[in-house]
Design a protein around this motif. Structure first.
Motif, mmCIF file in Angstrom:
data_model
loop_
_atom_site.group_PDB
_atom_site.id
_atom_site.type_symbol
_atom_site.label_atom_id
_atom_site.label_comp_id
_atom_site.label_asym_id
_atom_site.label_seq_id
_atom_site.Cartn_x
_atom_site.Cartn_y
_atom_site.Cartn_z
ATOM 1 N N ASP A 35 -5.156 -4.917 -1.735
ATOM 2 C CA ASP A 35 -4.277 -4.920 -0.569
ATOM 3 C C ASP A 35 -5.017 -4.483 0.691
ATOM 4 O O ASP A 35 -4.783 -4.998 1.796
ATOM 5 N N SER A 36 -5.947 -3.535 0.538
ATOM 6 C CA SER A 36 -6.726 -3.096 1.693
ATOM 7 C C SER A 36 -7.624 -4.207 2.203
ATOM 8 O O SER A 36 -7.751 -4.422 3.423
ATOM 9 N N LEU A 56 -5.493 -6.752 3.935
ATOM 10 C CA LEU A 56 -5.097 -6.250 5.248
ATOM 11 C C LEU A 56 -6.267 -6.297 6.226
ATOM 12 O O LEU A 56 -6.100 -6.638 7.405
ATOM 13 N N GLU A 57 -7.452 -5.980 5.753
ATOM 14 C CA GLU A 57 -8.641 -6.026 6.611
ATOM 15 C C GLU A 57 -8.919 -7.448 7.077
ATOM 16 O O GLU A 57 -9.217 -7.684 8.259
ATOM 17 N N LEU A 103 0.830 -1.208 0.000
ATOM 18 C CA LEU A 103 0.000 0.000 0.000
ATOM 19 C C LEU A 103 0.864 1.258 0.000
ATOM 20 O O LEU A 103 0.576 2.234 -0.737
ATOM 21 N N LEU A 151 -4.794 -1.226 -4.902
ATOM 22 C CA LEU A 151 -4.974 -0.648 -3.583
ATOM 23 C C LEU A 151 -6.140 -1.300 -2.839
ATOM 24 O O LEU A 151 -6.053 -1.605 -1.640
ATOM 25 N N ILE A 152 -7.241 -1.498 -3.561
ATOM 26 C CA ILE A 152 -8.405 -2.122 -2.923
ATOM 27 C C ILE A 152 -8.080 -3.549 -2.503
ATOM 28 O O ILE A 152 -8.448 -4.002 -1.400
#
Length: 484
Positions: free
Chosen positions: A313-314, A317-318, A291, A310-311
Motif C-alpha cells: 500500500d505504501s 501510494l508513493e 494503511l 503495508l509495504i
C-alpha cells in the motif's frame, strides 16, 4: 486628480481629445494658408490697379497732354506723382504737389522678377478705349513696392499702398517716372475679416468635431463595455456564460468570439481540474484507508501485523503521488530537458531490471544509436508505463520494438491480450480512465499511466496512438523526432 486620471484613462476621452487636436492643427494650418493666399492675391490685385493708373497717366503724357492738364485720381485712395529725372515733382494732386517724391525707388534699378505675374491678366481685362496707346505708354520699365503713405482723411494719418513706378519718355524727350499707388486697405480689411470669421468658426468647428467624435466613439465602444461588464460577472464564478457577440463582424465581434473561445477553454479546464481533484482524492483514499486500517489492527493486535500489505500500500501510494506530481508539473507548463537520449540504451536498461514474471518481454531493436532530444527520466516513464500496461493485459508475451523511419524514432509496445476496442482508443489516454471497471483497483492501477504517456510524448514533439497488434492484442506506437 483621481477623477481626472480615470477620465483620461478612457479610450473615448483620449480619442476625442486627439481627434480634436488633429483637426485644430489642420484647421489652423489651412486657415493660415488661406489668409496668406488671399492677401497675396489681393496685393497682386492692388498692384495691377496701381500699374493701370500709372499706364493711364503715361498714355496721357504720350498723347501730348501737358503736366498741368493731366487727369489724376483722388490722392487719398489712388495717389499719383509724375517725377522728373532730377527728382522734381512735375504733376500731382494738390495734396501731393507741394511734397517731394512719395517714393525713392527707380524702376530701372529694380529686377523685372519683381513684376506681378498677372500682367497678362491685366492686358486681357483692360477696359480702356485706347489699348494701343497704353501699350506704347507702358513700354518702359516698371517696379512695385509696398509703402506707407500719408492720407488726409485717415485718423492715423497714413496708410499702406501698393506703389508702381513706371519709367516713361515724353514726346519732348523727357525721361520721367510715374508713381501710382493703390490702397491695401481692402486687402487688410478682407484678411482681417476672414481671420475674424475663422476665429469665430474655429471653436464651433472644434466643438462639433469633439461632439461627433465623442458620440461615435461611445457608440463604437458600447459593445466593448457590454463585453467587459458580462466578463466581470462571468469571472465571478459562472464560466458557462458567454459574452455577447455584435452582429457587426468587425474587430469587436472577433474580440467577443475569441473571448468566448477562451471562456470555453477555461470552463473545460476548470471542469477537468475539478474532476482531476475528485478522482485524485478518490484514488488516494483507498491506500490511505487501507494503511490506516492495517495500522489500527496492528496497534490492537500486534501479532496480526502484515508487513507485506503495508509495504504494498505504501508503494502504491508513493507511485500515485509521483504520478499526480508529474501531471501537475506538466499542466503547469514545465519545459522538458533537451538532453540527447539514446533510446536503445534506455530500452535495454528498463527491461534489464524489470520483472518479466509472469509474462516475458521480448525486445527488438533494429539499430543502435537511435537518439532523441528530451528528458531521460520522463522518456523512461513513458516506456515503463507502456510496459506495465502491456504486462497487465498480456496473456503470454509482451514485445518492445525500436526502429528508425526517416527522421523519426518509432517505439512500439504490444501484447497478445484482449486489445483495446476502437471506440475506446482515444478515451484510454484520459486521466483516471480504466476500461475494465469490474477489475479491482489493486490490479488495474489508478488510470494515470497512459495519460502521463500521452502528455510526455506530446511535450517532446511526438505522437502516440494505439491499434491492433500482430498477436491480436493492443499495440501502442510512440513516434518522436530523432536527433541529428
Amino acid at each position: 486628480m483621481a477623477d481626472r486620471s480615470r477620465w483620461w484613462g478612457s479610450v473615448r476621452a483620449r480619442a476625442t481629445v486627439m481627434a480634436t487636436a488633429v483637426v485644430a492643427i489642420a484647421l489652423v494650418a489651412a486657415g493660415l494658408a488661406v489668409l496668406a493666399v488671399l492677401r497675396h492675391n489681393l496685393v497682386n490685385s492692388a498692384g495691377l490697379q496701381s500699374e493701370s493708373i500709372a499706364r493711364q497717366v503715361a498714355a496721357q503724357l504720350v498723347a501730348g497732354t501737358d503736366f498741368a492738364n493731366l487727369k489724376l485720381p483722388d490722392a487719398d485712395s489712388e495717389p499719383v506723382q509724375v517725377v522728373s529725372a532730377d527728382r522734381r515733382v512735375l504733376a500731382a494732386d494738390d495734396e501731393l504737389l507741394g511734397h517731394g517724391p512719395m517714393a525713392e525707388f527707380s524702376p530701372a534699378a529694380e529686377s523685372e522678377s519683381e513684376e506681378p505675374d498677372d500682367d497678362d491678366d491685366y492686358d486681357d481685362d483692360d477696359d480702356n478705349d485706347e489699348p494701343e496707346r497704353l501699350a506704347a505708354a507702358g513700354s518702359g520699365a516698371i517696379a512695385f513696392h509696398d509703402m506707407r503713405l500719408p492720407v488726409a482723411h485717415d485718423d492715423t494719418g497714413s496708410h499702406d499702398f501698393r506703389v508702381a513706378a513706371l519709367a516713361v519718355r515724353t514726346p519732348r524727350g523727357e525721361d520721367i517716372t510715374i508713381y501710382a499707388g493703390a490702397s491695401l486697405a481692402i486687402a487688410d480689411n478682407a484678411v482681417a475679416g476672414v481671420g475674424r470669421v475663422m476665429l469665430i468658426g474655429l471653436p464651433l468647428m472644434l466643438a462639433l468635431v469633439a461632439g461627433v467624435t465623442w458620440s461615435v466613439t461611445r457608440r463604437a465602444l458600447r459593445p466593448v463595455e457590454a463585453i467587459r461588464g458580462e466578463l466581470a460577472e462571468i469571472m465571478g464564478g459562472d464560466l458557462s456564460r458567454r459574452v455577447p457577440v455584435p452582429a457587426s463582424h468587425d474587430e469587436i465581434a472577433r474580440l467577443a468570439t475569441t473571448t468566448n473561445t477562451t471562456l470555453a477553454a477555461l470552463e473545460e479546464s476548470a471542469r477537468t481540474q475539478r474532476r482531476f481533484i475528485a478522482d485524485a482524492a478518490h484514488e488516494l483514499r483507498s491506500p490511505i484507508a487501507s494503511l490506516r486500517t492495517q495500522l489500527e489492527i496492528a496497534q490492537a493486535h500486534p501479532q496480526l501485523l502484515e508487513l507485506d500489505g503495508l509495504i504494498a500500500d505504501s508503494v502504491r501510494l508513493e507511485h500515485l503521488a509521483a504520478d499526480l506530481l508529474l501531471l501537475a508539473r506538466l499542466d503547469a507548463g514545465e519545459q522538458s530537458r533537451r538532453d540527447r537520449v539514446d533510446l536503445a540504451v534506455l530500452v535495454r536498461d528498463e527491461l534489464a531490471h524489470r520483472n518479466t514474471d509472469p509474462y516475458p518481454i521480448r525486445a527488438e531493436i533494429s539499430d543502435d544509436g537511435i537518439a532523441v532530444l528530451g528528458s531521460r527520466i520522463q522518456l523512461g516513464r513513458v516506456l515503463a508505463n507502456l510496459a506495465d500496461n502491456a504486462q497487465r493485459h498480456a496473456e503470454t508475451v509482451v514485445c518492445v520494438t525500436l526502429t528508425r523511419t526517416g527522421g523519426q524514432a518509432v517505439l512500439t509496445v504490444s501484447d497478445d491480450g484482449a486489445g483495446v476496442p476502437v471506440a475506446d482508443r482515444d478515451r484510454i489516454f484520459r486521466r483516471f480512465v480504466r476500461l475494465d471497471d469490474a477489475r479491482s483497483r489493486d490490479d488495474g492501477g489508478a488510470g494515470l499511466g497512459l495519460a502521463i504517456v500521452r502528455d510526455v510524448v506530446e511535450r517532446h514533439g511526438g505522437e502516440i496512438h494505439v491499434d491492433d497488434g500482430r498477436d491480436g492484442g493492443a499495440r501502442f506506437t510512440v513516434t518522436l523526432p530523432a536527433a541529428d
